[in-house]
Write a protein that holds these residues in place. Structure first.
Motif, PDB file in Angstrom:
ATOM      1  N   SER A   1      -8.698   6.831   5.686  1.00 56.23           N
ATOM      2  CA  SER A   1      -8.404   7.975   4.824  1.00 56.23           C
ATOM      3  C   SER A   1      -9.226   9.213   5.199  1.00 56.23           C
ATOM      4  O   SER A   1     -10.364   9.116   5.655  1.00 56.23           O
ATOM      5  CB  SER A   1      -8.688   7.616   3.359  1.00 56.23           C
ATOM      6  N   ASP A   2      -8.616  10.364   5.012  1.00 59.00           N
ATOM      7  CA  ASP A   2      -9.336  11.639   5.145  1.00 59.00           C
ATOM      8  C   ASP A   2      -8.613  12.668   4.280  1.00 59.00           C
ATOM      9  O   ASP A   2      -7.818  12.300   3.404  1.00 59.00           O
ATOM     10  CB  ASP A   2      -9.427  12.079   6.613  1.00 59.00           C
ATOM     11  N   ALA A   3      -8.845  13.926   4.515  1.00 61.50           N
ATOM     12  CA  ALA A   3      -8.269  14.967   3.667  1.00 61.50           C
ATOM     13  C   ALA A   3      -6.750  15.037   3.781  1.00 61.50           C
ATOM     14  O   ALA A   3      -6.060  15.497   2.858  1.00 61.50           O
ATOM     15  CB  ALA A   3      -8.883  16.330   4.025  1.00 61.50           C
ATOM     16  N   GLN A   4      -6.193  14.589   4.915  1.00 60.02           N
ATOM     17  CA  GLN A   4      -4.761  14.697   5.145  1.00 60.02           C
ATOM     18  C   GLN A   4      -3.993  13.427   4.794  1.00 60.02           C
ATOM     19  O   GLN A   4      -2.771  13.452   4.700  1.00 60.02           O
ATOM     20  CB  GLN A   4      -4.508  15.036   6.626  1.00 60.02           C
ATOM     21  N   ARG A   5      -4.703  12.324   4.604  1.00 60.65           N
ATOM     22  CA  ARG A   5      -4.017  11.057   4.374  1.00 60.65           C
ATOM     23  C   ARG A   5      -4.855  10.204   3.428  1.00 60.65           C
ATOM     24  O   ARG A   5      -6.047  10.031   3.620  1.00 60.65           O
ATOM     25  CB  ARG A   5      -3.774  10.335   5.700  1.00 60.65           C
ATOM     26  N   GLN A   6      -4.197   9.673   2.428  1.00 61.35           N
ATOM     27  CA  GLN A   6      -4.911   8.897   1.418  1.00 61.35           C
ATOM     28  C   GLN A   6      -4.090   7.684   0.975  1.00 61.35           C
ATOM     29  O   GLN A   6      -2.863   7.686   1.047  1.00 61.35           O
ATOM     30  CB  GLN A   6      -5.214   9.753   0.171  1.00 61.35           C
ATOM     31  N   LEU A   7      -4.818   6.682   0.513  1.00 55.94           N
ATOM     32  CA  LEU A   7      -4.215   5.549  -0.175  1.00 55.94           C
ATOM     33  C   LEU A   7      -4.047   5.936  -1.641  1.00 55.94           C
ATOM     34  O   LEU A   7      -5.016   6.307  -2.296  1.00 55.94           O
ATOM     35  CB  LEU A   7      -5.115   4.318  -0.058  1.00 55.94           C
ATOM     36  N   THR A   8      -2.817   5.874  -2.155  1.00 56.52           N
ATOM     37  CA  THR A   8      -2.584   6.197  -3.559  1.00 56.52           C
ATOM     38  C   THR A   8      -2.432   4.953  -4.430  1.00 56.52           C
ATOM     39  O   THR A   8      -2.588   5.016  -5.646  1.00 56.52           O
ATOM     40  CB  THR A   8      -1.322   7.064  -3.711  1.00 56.52           C
ATOM     41  N   ARG A   9      -2.108   3.799  -3.783  1.00 55.61           N
ATOM     42  CA  ARG A   9      -1.964   2.570  -4.563  1.00 55.61           C
ATOM     43  C   ARG A   9      -2.051   1.382  -3.625  1.00 55.61           C
ATOM     44  O   ARG A   9      -1.494   1.397  -2.532  1.00 55.61           O
ATOM     45  CB  ARG A   9      -0.615   2.556  -5.284  1.00 55.61           C
ATOM     46  N   LEU A  10      -2.744   0.319  -4.043  1.00 58.75           N
ATOM     47  CA  LEU A  10      -2.779  -0.955  -3.321  1.00 58.75           C
ATOM     48  C   LEU A  10      -2.629  -2.064  -4.337  1.00 58.75           C
ATOM     49  O   LEU A  10      -3.483  -2.252  -5.209  1.00 58.75           O
ATOM     50  CB  LEU A  10      -4.093  -1.120  -2.543  1.00 58.75           C
ATOM     51  N   ASP A  11      -1.549  -2.821  -4.230  1.00 58.19           N
ATOM     52  CA  ASP A  11      -1.271  -3.913  -5.168  1.00 58.19           C
ATOM     53  C   ASP A  11      -1.109  -5.219  -4.394  1.00 58.19           C
ATOM     54  O   ASP A  11      -0.441  -5.261  -3.347  1.00 58.19           O
ATOM     55  CB  ASP A  11       0.034  -3.659  -5.936  1.00 58.19           C
ATOM     56  N   CYS A  12      -1.702  -6.273  -4.932  1.00 59.37           N
ATOM     57  CA  CYS A  12      -1.428  -7.614  -4.427  1.00 59.37           C
ATOM     58  C   CYS A  12      -0.157  -8.101  -5.121  1.00 59.37           C
ATOM     59  O   CYS A  12      -0.154  -8.357  -6.323  1.00 59.37           O
ATOM     60  CB  CYS A  12      -2.590  -8.562  -4.733  1.00 59.37           C
TER      61      CYS A  12
ATOM     62  N   ALA B   1       0.850  -1.183   0.000  1.00 58.29           N
ATOM     63  CA  ALA B   1       0.000   0.000   0.000  1.00 58.29           C
ATOM     64  C   ALA B   1       0.891   1.239   0.000  1.00 58.29           C
ATOM     65  O   ALA B   1       1.751   1.395   0.871  1.00 58.29           O
ATOM     66  CB  ALA B   1      -0.909   0.026   1.222  1.00 58.29           C
ATOM     67  N   GLU B   2       0.715   2.084  -0.990  1.00 58.64           N
ATOM     68  CA  GLU B   2       1.428   3.357  -1.029  1.00 58.64           C
ATOM     69  C   GLU B   2       0.513   4.435  -0.476  1.00 58.64           C
ATOM     70  O   GLU B   2      -0.630   4.574  -0.922  1.00 58.64           O
ATOM     71  CB  GLU B   2       1.854   3.699  -2.453  1.00 58.64           C
ATOM     72  N   LEU B   3       0.998   5.159   0.511  1.00 59.99           N
ATOM     73  CA  LEU B   3       0.191   6.146   1.212  1.00 59.99           C
ATOM     74  C   LEU B   3       0.777   7.542   1.041  1.00 59.99           C
ATOM     75  O   LEU B   3       1.993   7.712   0.955  1.00 59.99           O
ATOM     76  CB  LEU B   3       0.128   5.827   2.709  1.00 59.99           C
ATOM     77  N   ARG B   4      -0.109   8.519   1.030  1.00 59.43           N
ATOM     78  CA  ARG B   4       0.312   9.917   1.160  1.00 59.43           C
ATOM     79  C   ARG B   4      -0.147  10.382   2.537  1.00 59.43           C
ATOM     80  O   ARG B   4      -1.347  10.347   2.832  1.00 59.43           O
ATOM     81  CB  ARG B   4      -0.294  10.785   0.057  1.00 59.43           C
ATOM     82  N   VAL B   5       0.804  10.802   3.371  1.00 59.26           N
ATOM     83  CA  VAL B   5       0.498  11.130   4.762  1.00 59.26           C
ATOM     84  C   VAL B   5       1.109  12.477   5.131  1.00 59.26           C
ATOM     85  O   VAL B   5       1.975  13.003   4.426  1.00 59.26           O
ATOM     86  CB  VAL B   5       1.040  10.039   5.714  1.00 59.26           C
ATOM     87  N   SER B   6       0.661  13.015   6.259  1.00 56.22           N
ATOM     88  CA  SER B   6       1.221  14.267   6.762  1.00 56.22           C
ATOM     89  C   SER B   6       2.354  14.016   7.745  1.00 56.22           C
ATOM     90  O   SER B   6       3.089  14.934   8.098  1.00 56.22           O
ATOM     91  CB  SER B   6       0.131  15.101   7.440  1.00 56.22           C
ATOM     92  N   GLY B   7       2.525  12.768   8.200  1.00 52.40           N
ATOM     93  CA  GLY B   7       3.587  12.450   9.140  1.00 52.40           C
ATOM     94  C   GLY B   7       3.453  11.035   9.656  1.00 52.40           C
ATOM     95  O   GLY B   7       2.510  10.304   9.320  1.00 52.40           O
ATOM     96  N   THR B   8       4.417  10.648  10.488  1.00 46.54           N
ATOM     97  CA  THR B   8       4.447   9.280  11.007  1.00 46.54           C
ATOM     98  C   THR B   8       3.205   8.942  11.818  1.00 46.54           C
ATOM     99  O   THR B   8       2.775   7.793  11.853  1.00 46.54           O
ATOM    100  CB  THR B   8       5.706   9.084  11.866  1.00 46.54           C
ATOM    101  N   GLN B   9       2.609   9.948  12.447  1.00 50.76           N
ATOM    102  CA  GLN B   9       1.423   9.679  13.260  1.00 50.76           C
ATOM    103  C   GLN B   9       0.284   9.114  12.418  1.00 50.76           C
ATOM    104  O   GLN B   9      -0.519   8.305  12.910  1.00 50.76           O
ATOM    105  CB  GLN B   9       0.955  10.959  13.993  1.00 50.76           C
ATOM    106  N   ASP B  10       0.207   9.504  11.149  1.00 50.37           N
ATOM    107  CA  ASP B  10      -0.835   8.959  10.272  1.00 50.37           C
ATOM    108  C   ASP B  10      -0.601   7.476  10.004  1.00 50.37           C
ATOM    109  O   ASP B  10      -1.545   6.679   9.975  1.00 50.37           O
ATOM    110  CB  ASP B  10      -0.859   9.717   8.940  1.00 50.37           C
ATOM    111  N   VAL B  11       0.660   7.126   9.815  1.00 44.25           N
ATOM    112  CA  VAL B  11       0.992   5.720   9.576  1.00 44.25           C
ATOM    113  C   VAL B  11       0.709   4.895  10.828  1.00 44.25           C
ATOM    114  O   VAL B  11       0.139   3.802  10.756  1.00 44.25           O
ATOM    115  CB  VAL B  11       2.468   5.577   9.154  1.00 44.25           C
TER     116      VAL B  11
END
Length: 296
Positions: free
Chosen positions: A277-288, A196-206
């Protein structure tokens, strides 16, 4: 020259060939040595050793059985007999050998599944090796607790058959653990491996996502900060301070993170990611990247 002396000479020649990787020629010379002196435990042991690394488990078990018959107290022969018996699902023999070696395992003919603690194991030791943590369920089988890279061919929850001799060590919180090489996949898990590739605002999101997945019973790891690359020398030894040069220092502000997720149900994983997910953190890709049901 006596037959025993000729057998010893043939055995030494076979050992040299074995060391050079000429296994077929070595086996032929070992066989000739046994024709002259059959009660040679070391020759039977070496035959069993070659067959072990060839994953020829029936032949390995028989050779090690003979080695133990002629030298019952030899620890290495007993261990390799138990490894081969385990690979062959011969639980009665495996249990008998472990008891003979003094391990607290009851007699019987059912699979062994006890808790022998955690240990690091090395996947694909002869290729692109990867060390992951596992929980030992018997002396030579362990269930993987980490999510391996897909290229390894192994998955979270796989049960692997490992060798009995440690190769290298890992130190965690002052305790040193032996690393055992994996011989083969024993039983595949039902889990697929996802990236899963994520776009986050920081480690706390992860961290929030990892906690959410854990609560849902879904295994996950932050590969952006948990993976450490070692040179072969230190992978097979005890990594020391100079390995700081191998480590990648993660900037907590790094917006793109790679998360490994393991589970049998892609829909459940997508639902958990959507809920996170919300406005600050999103999934950009999920691959099996490695589907379940395809044994290594």
């Amino acid at each position: 020259m006596a037959d025993q002396d000729i057998a010893e000479t043939l055995h030494e020649q076979a050992m040299a060939l074995q060391d050079e990787g000429e296994e077929a020629q070595a086996l032929a010379l070992y066989a000739r040595a046994l024709e002259l002196d059959y009660a040679r435990p070391v020759t039977h042991y070496n035959i069993g050793l070659i067959h072990k690394y060839q994953r020829r488990w029936v032949e390995s078990q028989e050779a090690n059985r003979l080695a133990v018959e002629f030298e019952p107290e030899d620890e290495a022969s007993n261990w390799n007999l138990a490894i081969a018996a385990t690979a062959n699902h011969d639980w009665r023999t495996a249990r008998e050998v472990w008891q003979r070696l003094g391990l607290a395992i009851e007699p019987g003919d059912t699979p062994i599944e006890q808790d022998f603690g955690q240990t690091p194991v090395r996947l694909n030791p002869d290729g692109d090796a990867e060390v992951v943590w596992a929980r030992r369920i018997d002396p030579v089988r362990a269930r993987l607790l980490n999510i391996p890279y897909a290229d390894s061919g192994f998955r979270y929850g796989d049960i692997v058959l490992n060798d009995g001799a440690p190769v290298g060590e890992r130190e965690v919180e002052g305790r040193v653990y032996s690393v055992f090489n994996v011989l083969e996949l024993f039983q595949p898990s039902p889990n697929s491996t996802f990236e899963a590739e994520l776009r986050v605002s920081g480690t706390q999101d992860v961290d929030a996502l990892l906690q959410q997945l854990e609560a849902a019973g879904i295994a996950a790891e932050d590969w952006s900060r948990s993976v450490r690359t070692l040179c072969r020398q230190c992978s097979e030894g005890l990594p020391h301070e100079h390995h700081e040069q191998h480590d990648v220092v993660l900037d907590d502000r790094q917006p793109i993170r790679l998360i490994a997720i393991a589970g049998p149900d892609e829909q459940a994983i997508r639902q958990a990611l959507h809920a996170w997910s919300d406005a600050q953190r999103q999934l950009t890709r999920l691959d099996c990247v490695l589907a379940a049901g395809k044994p290594h």
